[in-house]
Each structure stands twice: as C-alpha cells, then as structure tokens.
Design an enzyme around this catalytic site. Sequence first.
Site, PDB file in Angstrom:
ATOM      1  N   GLY A 197       0.830  -1.083   0.100  1.00  0.00           N
ATOM      2  CA  GLY A 197      -0.082  -0.057  -0.126  1.00  0.00           C
ATOM      3  C   GLY A 197       0.974   1.317   0.203  1.00  0.00           C
ATOM      4  N   GLU A 223      12.522  -5.014  -4.163  1.00  0.00           N
ATOM      5  CA  GLU A 223      11.849  -5.174  -5.023  1.00  0.00           C
ATOM      6  C   GLU A 223      12.469  -5.512  -6.439  1.00  0.00           C
ATOM      7  OE1 GLU A 223       8.582  -2.379  -5.581  1.00  0.00           O
ATOM      8  OE2 GLU A 223       7.503  -3.616  -7.326  1.00  0.00           O
TER       9      GLU A 223
HETATM   10  C1  LIG Z   1      -0.184  -3.045 -12.713  1.00  0.00           C
HETATM   11  C2  LIG Z   1      -0.093  -2.034 -11.710  1.00  0.00           C
HETATM   12  C3  LIG Z   1       0.231  -2.637 -10.347  1.00  0.00           C
HETATM   13  C4  LIG Z   1       0.525  -1.577  -9.332  1.00  0.00           C
HETATM   14  N1  LIG Z   1       0.668  -2.272  -8.029  1.00  0.00           N
HETATM   15  C5  LIG Z   1       0.759  -1.436  -6.983  1.00  0.00           C
HETATM   16  C6  LIG Z   1       0.864  -1.944  -5.721  1.00  0.00           C
HETATM   17  O1  LIG Z   1       0.709  -3.326  -5.395  1.00  0.00           O
HETATM   18  N2  LIG Z   1       1.111  -1.140  -4.775  1.00  0.00           N
HETATM   19  C7  LIG Z   1       1.117   0.426  -4.831  1.00  0.00           C
HETATM   20  O2  LIG Z   1       1.407   1.026  -4.056  1.00  0.00           O
HETATM   21  N3  LIG Z   1       1.099   0.885  -6.229  1.00  0.00           N
HETATM   22  C8  LIG Z   1       0.897  -0.049  -7.375  1.00  0.00           C
HETATM   23  N4  LIG Z   1       0.977   0.549  -8.562  1.00  0.00           N
HETATM   24  C9  LIG Z   1       0.983   1.955  -8.818  1.00  0.00           C
HETATM   25  C10 LIG Z   1       2.037   2.467  -9.553  1.00  0.00           C
HETATM   26  O3  LIG Z   1       3.224   2.309  -8.692  1.00  0.00           O
HETATM   27  C11 LIG Z   1       1.969   3.833 -10.056  1.00  0.00           C
HETATM   28  O4  LIG Z   1       0.853   3.636 -10.703  1.00  0.00           O
HETATM   29  C12 LIG Z   1       3.120   4.461 -10.593  1.00  0.00           C
HETATM   30  O5  LIG Z   1       3.929   4.672  -9.535  1.00  0.00           O
HETATM   31  C13 LIG Z   1       2.790   5.791 -11.380  1.00  0.00           C
HETATM   32  O6  LIG Z   1       2.017   6.596 -10.531  1.00  0.00           O
HETATM   33  P1  LIG Z   1       0.418   7.080 -11.255  1.00  0.00           P
HETATM   34  O7  LIG Z   1      -0.289   6.148 -11.684  1.00  0.00           O
HETATM   35  O8  LIG Z   1       0.062   8.149 -10.205  1.00  0.00           O
HETATM   36  O9  LIG Z   1       1.126   7.994 -12.491  1.00  0.00           O
HETATM   37  P2  LIG Z   1       1.749   9.764 -12.394  1.00  0.00           P
HETATM   38  O10 LIG Z   1       2.930   9.602 -11.310  1.00  0.00           O
HETATM   39  O11 LIG Z   1       0.701  10.693 -12.272  1.00  0.00           O
HETATM   40  O12 LIG Z   1       2.491   9.702 -13.767  1.00  0.00           O
HETATM   41  C14 LIG Z   1       1.590  10.079 -15.121  1.00  0.00           C
HETATM   42  C15 LIG Z   1       2.742  10.387 -16.088  1.00  0.00           C
HETATM   43  O13 LIG Z   1       3.530  11.292 -15.752  1.00  0.00           O
HETATM   44  C16 LIG Z   1       5.039  10.793 -15.783  1.00  0.00           C
HETATM   45  N5  LIG Z   1       5.705  11.633 -14.934  1.00  0.00           N
HETATM   46  C17 LIG Z   1       5.580  11.599 -13.542  1.00  0.00           C
HETATM   47  N6  LIG Z   1       6.730  12.004 -13.040  1.00  0.00           N
HETATM   48  C18 LIG Z   1       7.578  12.182 -14.089  1.00  0.00           C
HETATM   49  C19 LIG Z   1       8.908  12.887 -13.945  1.00  0.00           C
HETATM   50  N7  LIG Z   1       9.599  13.353 -12.585  1.00  0.00           N
HETATM   51  N8  LIG Z   1       9.470  13.178 -15.061  1.00  0.00           N
HETATM   52  C20 LIG Z   1       9.124  12.623 -16.141  1.00  0.00           C
HETATM   53  N9  LIG Z   1       7.766  12.165 -16.230  1.00  0.00           N
HETATM   54  C21 LIG Z   1       7.085  11.876 -15.313  1.00  0.00           C
HETATM   55  C22 LIG Z   1       4.994   9.454 -15.657  1.00  0.00           C
HETATM   56  O14 LIG Z   1       5.897   8.539 -16.216  1.00  0.00           O
HETATM   57  C23 LIG Z   1       3.531   8.924 -16.431  1.00  0.00           C
HETATM   58  O15 LIG Z   1       3.594   8.986 -17.844  1.00  0.00           O
HETATM   59  C24 LIG Z   1       0.437  -0.212  -9.536  1.00  0.00           C
HETATM   60  C25 LIG Z   1       0.207   0.207 -10.989  1.00  0.00           C
HETATM   61  C26 LIG Z   1       0.007  -0.842 -11.785  1.00  0.00           C
HETATM   62  C27 LIG Z   1      -0.060  -0.251 -13.216  1.00  0.00           C
END
Ligand SMILES: Cc1cc2nc3c(=O)[nH]c(=O)nc-3n(C[C@H](O)[C@H](O)[C@H](O)COP(=O)(O)OP(=O)(O)OC[C@H]3O[C@@H](n4cnc5c(N)ncnc54)[C@H](O)[C@@H]3O)c2cc1C
Lengths: 383, 401
Positions: B131, B248
């Site tokens: 989480g 991880e």
């Molecule tokens: C299949 C799957 C399983 C998952 N499992 C878990 C889990 O078990 N536990 C958990 O805690 N989370 C989990 N996640 C969450 C995952 O860690 C996040 O989706 C990920 O960290 C991206 O965050 P966000 O979705 O909020 O996208 P955002 O951070 O909002 O990103 C949106 C876009 O902006 C880009 N971006 C953001 N920051 C930057 C930067 N500094 N420079 C350039 N580009 C940038 C990103 O690359 C992306 O293209 C999972 C996600 C998926 C898809």
Amino acid sequence: MSLVYSEEQRLLADTAAEFLLARSPVAAQRRLRDEGKAEGFGDALWKEMVDMGWSAIPFPEALGGLAFGCMGLGAVFESMGRNLSASPLLSSIVLGGTLIELAGSEAQQAEWMPQLIAGDKRMALALDEKPRHDPAATALRAERHGNGWLLQGDKRFVADGVGADAFIVVARSAGAPGERDGLSLFLVPADAPGLQVSPMQMIDSRNHAQLRLDGVRVDACALIGEEGGAWGPLDAALDRSRACLAAELLGMTQNLFDTTVEYLKTRVQFDVPIGSFQALQHRAAWCYAHLHLARSAVMAGLAAMDDPKLDAAGRARLASLAKWKAGDAAHRISREAVQMHGGMGVTDELDVGLFLKRIRVAQAELGDADFHCDRYGEFVEAQ
Amino acid sequence: MSGIDDFRKETRAWLGANCPASMRGPMPDGELVWGGSEVEFKSEDQRLWFERMRDKGWFCPDWPKEYGGGGLSPEQNAVLEAEMRRLKCRPPQINLGIWMLGPVILEFGSEAQKRALLPPMARGEIRWCQGFSEPNAGSDLASLKTSAVDAGDHFVVNGTKIWTSYGDKSDWMYMLVRTDPDASKQQGISLLVVDMKSPGIEARPIDLISGKSSFCQVFFDNVKVPKRQLVGPLNGGWTLAKALLQHERRAMSKFGEFSLPNHVDLLSVAARYLPPADAGTSAEVALRARALAMAMDEHAYTLTAQRMGEEMRARQDVSGLMAIMKLVHSEQEKDKLEVLLDVMGHRALGWEGDAFDSSELALTRAWLGSFAQTIAGGSSEVQLNVIAKRVLGLPEGKQGK
Ligand SMILES: Cc1cc2nc3c(=O)[nH]c(=O)nc-3n(C[C@H](O)[C@H](O)[C@H](O)COP(=O)(O)OP(=O)(O)OC[C@H]3O[C@@H](n4cnc5c(N)ncnc54)[C@H](O)[C@@H]3O)c2cc1C
C-alpha cells in the site's frame, strides 16, 4: 557459454587498451587521414601488434597460433574501436588467416600461416561485387583453363586491398548468382597478370580497393578448399569476422557515448549544464540501455565462435545478432552524439565525425542490419 | 572449502530428488503459486514443491533459522541459487512479503516484530500487498496523505490507497502513512503493517482495460492499528520504503532470470500468421522483418539478463545494468505485442467467444495488459530519470526529482 571476459581475457583487454591509447590514439588516425596514405594504417603499429601476438590469437597451436579464441580477439577489437585504430588484423588475420586455417591444404597452410602471423605478408578477401554485402550473389566467373583456372570479373569494397600481397578471391565455378553451391576460393598474388587494384576512397579514410580481374590465370594449386564448396568455410570465416567487427563497433560506440555524456555535463546553456534538460537525459538514458543490449549481443557473438557445442547455424545466428545489435546501437548513439554536440558536432575538428564515418562503413561491411536480420530469421526458422 | 563442496553435493541431490519434473522450466503466467492463507495449487506437483521447500526453510534460505529461514550463509545461498538455476527449478511461490518486506524487517524491525512476523511469512502462510500509491501520490510517492494519528496504544488510519495489486486477496498490507503532517515531504512518513481484516478497511477491485481485475482501491476509515505494527522509527519510513523498493528491484531481476512469465514466442506466432520468407506481399515481407528485428532485440535482452547474472556472481558492480532491466523489458513487451497485433490482423482484436481461439484471445489480453507494465513499479519515464541521474551522473534539472 560465458558472456563476461575471463581473467586472462580481461588482462589482454587492459593491455590492448593501454597500448592503443599510447600508440594509436584517435589523433593518430586523424594524422593518417590527413597524410592521405592509401594503405590507411601505420606499418610500424601493425608490426608492434604482431609482436604482441595479436595476429596469432585465433589460430590453433599446430598452425603457430595461440588458441586464445575469439573472445580474446574481441577484447582487442573493442579497444581498437575505442581508439579508432586502423590495422589489417581483420582483413589479413581474421578473414584471410581463418580461410587458410579452415579450407587451406597442408601446403597452403605451411606456406601462408607463418607469413600472415608474422606480418611479413598481408592477405585481403575479395568478395563483394554489388553495392550491398551478399556472398551468395557472387558472379565473378572461374573457368577451367588447361589444368588451372581463368578468373573474370570485378570486386568492390575489398578491405585493406591496396598493398595486399595476395587476395583470396571468391569466384563462381558453377551455378548461378544467388546460389550457395558453386563458389570456390582462389589465391591470387597481387602481381598476377590481368589483375588491377585501385583504391576506393571512402568516408572512413581506411584502405578499401576495387579489383578488376581480366582473364587472370591461376594454377590448380591456387584453389583453396573444395571446388564449388567454399560456402561452409567462407561463412564460418565471415562469422568470426562479423563478431570481431561487432566488437569494434561496440568500442567505437562506447567511446562516443562516454564523450557525449561528458559534454552534457560541461556544456552550459540557459545558465545550466545541458545535461539537466530532461529531453536530453531521457535520450541519453535510452542510449545507455541500447549500449548494454549491444554489449550482451557482442559478448554472445564472440563466445559463440569459441563454443564447440554450437553447430554452424547456432554460431551464425549469434554472429548475426551481434553484428545487427552493435550496428543498431552504433547508429542510434552516433546520431545522438552529433546532435547533442550542437554546431561543434558537425565540425571536422571534433573527433565525433571520425567515429560517425567509420561506424557507417563498419555497419555496411560484412552485412548491414537488413542482411543480418534476414539471416537471423533464416536460422531461427531452420531450428 | 570442503564444507561448501559437500553442501553443493547435498543440495544437488536434494533438489534432484525433491523438485518434481513439472516444476522445472519456464513458468507460464497462469501457473504462479501465491503463498498465503488461501494458497491455491493447480497441480499435485505444485503442492509438493511448495511444501517441500517450505519444510526445508528454503522459501527464505538465507534468513536465520530462529525466524523460520534456512540459516544458509551467503556462500551457501549462492550455491543453492546456482543449483536451482542449473535444474531450472521454478520459484515454489510468489510472495511480496518474503521478497520485499521480510528483508526490511530483518534490517529495521524490533526483535518482537521479527519473532511475530517472520516465521509465518517464511512458511508462506500470509499473502502480502503493498500500500504505497495514492490517488495523488504516484511517481511522486512522498506526497502521500493517508494519515496515521497517535491514539495512545494504537494509530488511527484514514485515507485511501490505490492500484494495490491483489488488495482484495491479501491477508496483510505493508503501507506508508503520514505520521507528521507538518514535517517536510519525506520526513513525516512511517511504515505500518496492517491486517486486512481490521474493521474499517474496504478493498474495491478496479476494472482494467484488459478485463482482468488484479488491483484495488483500498479505503481506510478510522482503522485501528496497534503501535507494535509500526516498523522502524516513527517518521523514519521513507528510508525503509527506499530499501524495500530496492529489494523489489532485486527480486524482480532474479525472478526474470528464472523465467519470463507471460512469454509469447514472437517468431512462432509470426510463422503461423505470415507466409514464409520467400512468399507474401511486400507488406507481409516488411511485417516479417519488423517481427524479426523485435525478436532480435528481445534476444539481446535475454542475453543481458544472463550477463547480469554472471557479472553479479563475479562480484562486479551491476547497478547500472540493473537500472535498465525493467525499462527495457516492459517497453519491449509493449512493442512486441503491438507487432503481434499487426501480424495477426483482426484475429488479434477479439474480446471473447468462439469466433477466436483461446491463444488469440490470450494474446489480445496480454497486449492490453502490457500497458500497465510501463507504469507499475516506477514508470518508464521515472526509470529514465533514475538512469540519467544515478547511473550517468547527469545534473538535476528544474523539473523535480
Ligand atoms: C499493474 C499495476 C500494479 C500496481 N501495483 C501497485 C501496488 O501493488 N502497490 C502500490 O502501492 N502501487 C501499485 N501501482 C501503482 C504504481 O506504482 C503507480 O501507478 C506509478 O508509480 C505511477 O503513478 P501514477 O499512476 O500516479 O502516475 P503519475 O505519477 O501521475 O504519472 C503520469 C505520467 O507522468 C509521468 N511522470 C511523472 N513524474 C515524472 C517525472 N518526474 N518526469 C517525467 N515524467 C513523469 C509518468 O511517467 C506518467 O507517464 C501499480 C500500478 C500498476 C499499473
């Protein structure tokens, strides 16, 4: 099959790096170019390489070699790439010597191996005829004449052909262009009547020649290997050379990449180093990833040449992968290297351009991306 | 040295006798065994392999025996890994607890926590979920807001986590919470472990474009979490989170070396749908060339995983290599599935029903699933940032970390 250098190979790599940096830095290559020497490499440097034993690396001890394998040779070629060093190691040793090793008679081996390894004589392979590398397309005719042969046709893109003492000419003694059967190898001395050797001045300022064979007559003993059965040894020698050329490409690419990352850290625009711009950071990071992929492919290609457990198809597949991926990474990174240096990148003063030009030639030599992609597919489907 | 040689001999013999033949070789996605209170086996061999490794303490071979581990030295552990690789043994189970949380508890947990949490973990009895992410804290994880307020002998947790993989199927969660709202971003975070059966927790599955629902949004409504479930120092969770993400990555790369789940053999699919090399239209020939180039790049990746393993065993620094693996693999998978879509034409556009055969439908779902892989576990852009800054040493930009 190991993808990392052994202790001994690493030692050789270090020696080669140290030696070439001192004796054959990029500046030396630039000097050779400016002098316009048709031979394209320095005789003194070649002599020193020979003295260090590099020309003996790939051959079995029975033939006067060190039996140190292609992986060891790869370490040398990678260093040559980094320093852009020119030498006939590929043309005379890896191509010429390997063909004598694999296809030559005992008499031919006894005559040629010592001279090649000692650097007393130089050989070049006359293979390509069309604009793109395609060994099976060989059309140059070999016809029986008395108890010898008559050779008629043209060859292009003969690496280190200017000043070579002899050529191994790939000729068609039977069949039609496009067929793998019917190819034969002939040893033709540079002074054979009817043979004309002229330089092809290419962007990398190295030694390339075109050959015109106008009714060149050779004796029966000039035939290397079986009549019409050159394909096997030829392909094997080409693969060894492709793996080595891939290592040279890798070394050149590594150098360009390192230089470019350094420039990203030092060149300031908008009051910050340009390497702080994310658009450039991400492209540099991708270059880094591709460089690693290329390194793995090259190590596998080299290791495959030394692996007795692999059959010819298995070796061919990995040689093609190595040449393809090294060429791919070199292509991406050389383009970026020029672009990221801005105006400086297109000046002759900067070494980047020298690398760009050599990379482009090495990509085409012994098969470009399309060639190796096709070839890889052929061997995958055969499995 | 004879000690380690004996160990190798014993280990080889034991694996040979105890690892069922069907548990050797690559592991298809559908055959993963998830350890936990409701562990499911698809075959008797899976159960045998799971139980034998568990009883040997080899779910976590290098943990101390007193916490349920196998008590192996690093040297012995390396031998075990090498022998398992030699026989192509599959991992007996998938367990985020063992791979990610366990090592963090070993390093940062209290003695009481080690005794309470590690042994059941080591027996594969608990399925863990992670989480971390929240609706407004993704790539910028440290901006998370789920709060844990001190209420004497326990914390009261409120907020929501999102994208929690298998949040609805897990027994426990390790989570990052904000324990000091006034401190700077990274400073006010703590790591808690929470029983998913605690009152006030609700996990709602989220539908994915692939139709598969593997992850959830988890809501916390005044959830009481005993203070003994705080791991590491109060407000010191960020350091633990970074260590955990490192484990991880390491687990993922080791896992990748064992087997590539979800593996689709590009060229055999291409061979099935395209005419042979010497036939076909020019469009088909071009498509075949694209498929080949993709397969070659994938081959280079496989060799890179192999090289990384070798360099690791030779004790070389592989941090740079490690940094590219996830990026390259996930991007390649996406590209590859797109090439396959083109190769298969409308056969790759089916959703369900008998008009398509099951391998075609599976491939379509795999394509839709591949989009998640360049986002999960640090998006590709974030991976590129990490390579640029930590590996290449390029300077910090103006656009945040
Ligand atoms: C299949 C799957 C399983 C998952 N499992 C878990 C889990 O078990 N536990 C958990 O805690 N989370 C989990 N996640 C969450 C995952 O860690 C996040 O989706 C990920 O960290 C991206 O965050 P966000 O979705 O909020 O996208 P955002 O951070 O909002 O990103 C949106 C876009 O902006 C880009 N971006 C953001 N920051 C930057 C930067 N500094 N420079 C350039 N580009 C940038 C990103 O690359 C992306 O293209 C999972 C996600 C998926 C898809």
